[in-house]
Design an enzyme around this catalytic site. Structure first.
Site, PDB file in Angstrom:
ATOM      1  N   GLU A 114       1.728  -0.483  -5.037  1.00 39.06           N
ATOM      2  CA  GLU A 114       0.694   0.506  -5.316  1.00 39.06           C
ATOM      3  C   GLU A 114       1.381   1.857  -5.255  1.00 39.06           C
ATOM      4  O   GLU A 114       1.594   2.415  -4.179  1.00 39.06           O
ATOM      5  CB  GLU A 114      -0.443   0.469  -4.282  1.00 39.06           C
ATOM      6  CG  GLU A 114      -1.585   1.375  -4.699  1.00 39.06           C
ATOM      7  CD  GLU A 114      -2.188   2.251  -3.621  1.00 39.06           C
ATOM      8  OE1 GLU A 114      -3.259   2.813  -3.844  1.00 39.06           O
ATOM      9  OE2 GLU A 114      -1.583   2.399  -2.533  1.00 39.06           O
ATOM     10  N   ASP A 159       0.822  -1.198   0.000  1.00 32.24           N
ATOM     11  CA  ASP A 159       0.000   0.000   0.000  1.00 32.24           C
ATOM     12  C   ASP A 159       0.864   1.260   0.000  1.00 32.24           C
ATOM     13  O   ASP A 159       1.847   1.347   0.749  1.00 32.24           O
ATOM     14  CB  ASP A 159      -0.858  -0.039   1.285  1.00 32.24           C
ATOM     15  CG  ASP A 159      -1.953   0.999   1.295  1.00 32.24           C
ATOM     16  OD1 ASP A 159      -2.836   0.925   0.427  1.00 32.24           O
ATOM     17  OD2 ASP A 159      -1.926   1.882   2.180  1.00 32.24           O
TER      18      ASP A 159
HETATM   19  C1  GLC Z   1      -4.174   3.013  -0.639  1.00 33.17           C
HETATM   20  C2  GLC Z   1      -5.377   2.114  -0.530  1.00 33.17           C
HETATM   21  C3  GLC Z   1      -6.532   2.942  -0.108  1.00 33.17           C
HETATM   22  C4  GLC Z   1      -6.232   3.528   1.244  1.00 33.17           C
HETATM   23  C5  GLC Z   1      -4.925   4.305   1.228  1.00 33.17           C
HETATM   24  C6  GLC Z   1      -4.428   4.567   2.613  1.00 33.17           C
HETATM   25  O1  GLC Z   1      -4.316   3.938  -1.638  1.00 33.17           O
HETATM   26  O2  GLC Z   1      -5.586   1.435  -1.730  1.00 33.17           O
HETATM   27  O3  GLC Z   1      -7.726   2.222  -0.073  1.00 33.17           O
HETATM   28  O4  GLC Z   1      -7.261   4.365   1.645  1.00 33.17           O
HETATM   29  O5  GLC Z   1      -3.906   3.601   0.578  1.00 33.17           O
HETATM   30  O6  GLC Z   1      -3.962   3.373   3.201  1.00 33.17           O
END
Ligand code: GLC
Ligand code: CA
Length: 561
Positions: A284, A223
């Site tokens: 991500e 994440d």
């Molecule tokens: C990422 C996740 C999202 C979350 C954010 C904070 O973007 O995919 O859902 O709110 O991180 O952890």
């Protein structure tokens, strides 16, 4: 539920015990709270997932990614983790997790879990200890505590804003009751950022990685993988108004993509390499260019990085061709696959997004008062064509639960049902992401459409969702579910994930390419395209009436025997 198709058992780890499965895998994202609810409390759980593994086997995915199910007060739907090494009672127990993993592996399906290293929950024991400790203490040094500015420390340490809206700093009350230091949270105030210049944080995350690797997971989706490290001195920064919250178009953002973050992943790469079985890390990382994103998948770092540039590309032939070319070039240059994706739990579902009648910056969501409402039929048609195009590309692809049913974004959720912190922190100015998180419909006429057997659902399901139910689509050859299933089978049979793309000449408004023995045509324009003589249709994103490919349709062709 259908019985497993045993011919498929060979597709995953059974047939590829060897290296680098992630290069071509189709990975299905499960958002646990909305997938299937075994105990009927309205929130999906691990046992619910286990009960549907045969459906995923039948669909034909290689792996699943589970969004967070760890202990959490659920202020950001589990992306606020209080204990990284346990399962939240909402979702079950560690024993349920072990059982799910064993069941998945038993079917040849790999499983990766979500890891949230940029921040924890404010309920994490470390943060609670930090609040109780003194400024300057080792407990505070695990997070980003700073004194405020102004005569009494009443001004936040810098001007950074939270991704979810409002300031990225919150002032605490010290243990003695006086107004105290501030802590940084790039997301909700319940999600304090760790200080990654602190070796204790590094050691803790190595421990967490090993905890899950020891249990047998096949990898991690990481994440906010472009966060973690913040620029020295925390300089003020004002994002470009059109930059988008998670990456921006600018070169140098003091909290995204700092050079030091790569050292963290080099460290993790080594931890994963200690384990057998080819474990993988997927980033991500919302970054302005593909070239930048590719830095996350250098050979000694992560294995995959979501291709968000692709996700954000509008339904336009020239732009898609460019982004595909750029992706294949920039990832190939470092020996990595492209990791295609069209939907996830943070963006407007692509069955709606591709037919919005106005711009919709990621993170804003679409609600009843939004300008530029999507056109549902057009959205679904384009979504099917877009998926058929994506699944023919070489590389890995991620699918988000429900897209195989053609689910649209749920636009008209009542205001009082919304739960995304974005909604609260922007005082309703941005709808946020609840519209793509509504619990799945499994059966047309069961309570909660078979999400459970009590009818409870943490977000209300639209009345018209009966027709999207998995059960309804399964027996229908022309359904979206059948198209996904057929595409995944044909993709595997023709080795498209490990193939190579070669563009073919085509008329205006048409994308045409070859991947191995398969020719792929997508028609974006109003003029129908004749299917070349001597070819046979392997897959079509819509049922074809004659020998022409209509607008917003993708076909896969092979030479006729
Ligand atoms: C990422 C996740 C999202 C979350 C954010 C904070 O973007 O995919 O859902 O709110 O991180 O952890
Ligand atoms: Ca439940």
């Amino acid at each position: 539920m259908t019985s497993p198709d045993v011919s498929l058992l060979a597709h995953g780890l059974a047939s590829r015990p060897g290296r680098e499965w992630w290069r071509s895998a189709v990975i299905y994202q499960i958002y646990p709270r909305s997938f299937a609810d075994a105990n009927g409390d309205g929130i999906g759980d691990l046992r619910g997932i286990a009960a549907h593994l045969d459906d995923l086997l039948d669909l034909g995915v290689d792996a699943i990614w589970l969004s967070p199910f760890m202990t959490s007060p659920q202020k950001d739907a589990g992306y606020d983790v209080a204990d990284y090494c346990d399962v939240d009672p909402l979702f079950g127990t560690l024993a349920d997790f072990d059982e799910l993993l064993a069941q998945a592996h038993g079917r040849g399906i790999r499983l990766i879990v979500d890891l949230v290293p940029n921040h924890s929950s404010d309920q994490h024991v470390w943060f609670q200890a930090a609040l109780a400790a003194e400024p300057g203490s080792p407990e505070r040094a695990r997070y980003m505590f700073r004194d405020g500015k102004g005569a009494n420390g009443e001004i936040a340490p810098n001007n950074w804003e939270s991704v979810f809206g409002g300031p990225a700093w919150t002032r605490i009350v010290e243990a003695d009751g006086t107004p105290g230091q501030w802590y940084l949270h790039l997301f909700d105030s319940s999600q304090p950022d760790f200080d990654w210049s602190n070796p204790e944080v590094w050691a803790e995350f190595r421990r967490i990685l090993r905890f899950w690797l020891d249990r047998g997971v096949d990898g991690f989706r990481v994440d906010v993988a472009h966060g973690l490290v913040k620029a020295e001195g925390l300089p003020d920064y004002t994002p470009h108004p059109e930059g988008g919250s998670m990456g921006g178009d600018e070169a140098d953002v003091p909290y995204w993509g700092q050079r030091g973050v790569h050292d963290v992943y080099r460290d993790w790469h080594k931890v994963l390499a200690e384990y057998d079985g080819d474990r993988a890390l997927c980033a991500e990382a919302w970054l302005p260019t593909i070239e930048k994103t590719a830095l996350w998948v250098r050979p000694d770092e992560m294995h995959q990085a979501f291709n968000f540039a692709y996700l954000e590309t509008p339904w336009k032939e020239t732009e898609l061709k460019d982004v595909i070319d750029e992706s294949l070039r920039d990832y190939a240059a470092i020996g990595a696959p492209s990791t295609w994706v069209l939907s996830n739990h943070d963006v407007v579902r692509h069955a709606s997004r591709l037919a919005l009648t106005a711009e919709n910056p990621q993170g804003s969501g679409v609600g009843p008062r939004s300008a530029g409402q999507p056109i549902p039929e057009l959205g679904l048609r384009r979504a099917r064509a877009a998926t058929a195009l994506m699944l023919a590309l070489p590389g890995s692809s991620y699918l988000y639960q429900g897209e195989e049913l053609g689910l649209p974004e749920v636009i008209d959720l009542p205001d009082d049902a919304r739960q995304d912190p974005t909604w609260f922190r922007t005082h309703g100015e941005k709808y946020g992401r609840d519209g793509c998180r509504v619990p799945l419909p499994w059966e047309a006429s069961a309570p909660a459409y078979g999400f459970n057997d009590t009818g409870a659902a943490w977000l209300p399901q639209p009345a018209e969702w009966a027709r999207f139910a998995c059960e309804v689509q399964r027996g229908d050859d022309s359904s979206t579910l059948s198209m996904y299933r057929d595409a995944l089978r044909a993709r595997r049979a023709h080795g498209l994930g490990l193939g190579a793309l070669e563009w073919l000449p085509a008329q205006a408004d048409v994308l045409a390419f070859r991947n191995g023995e398969v020719t792929v045509l997508t028609n974006f324009g109003a003029t129908p395209v004749e299917i070349p003589e001597g070819s046979e249709v392997l897959l079509s994103s819509e049922p074809l009436a004659g020998t022409a490919i209509p607008q917003d349709v993708t076909v896969w062709l092979v030479a006729a025997p």
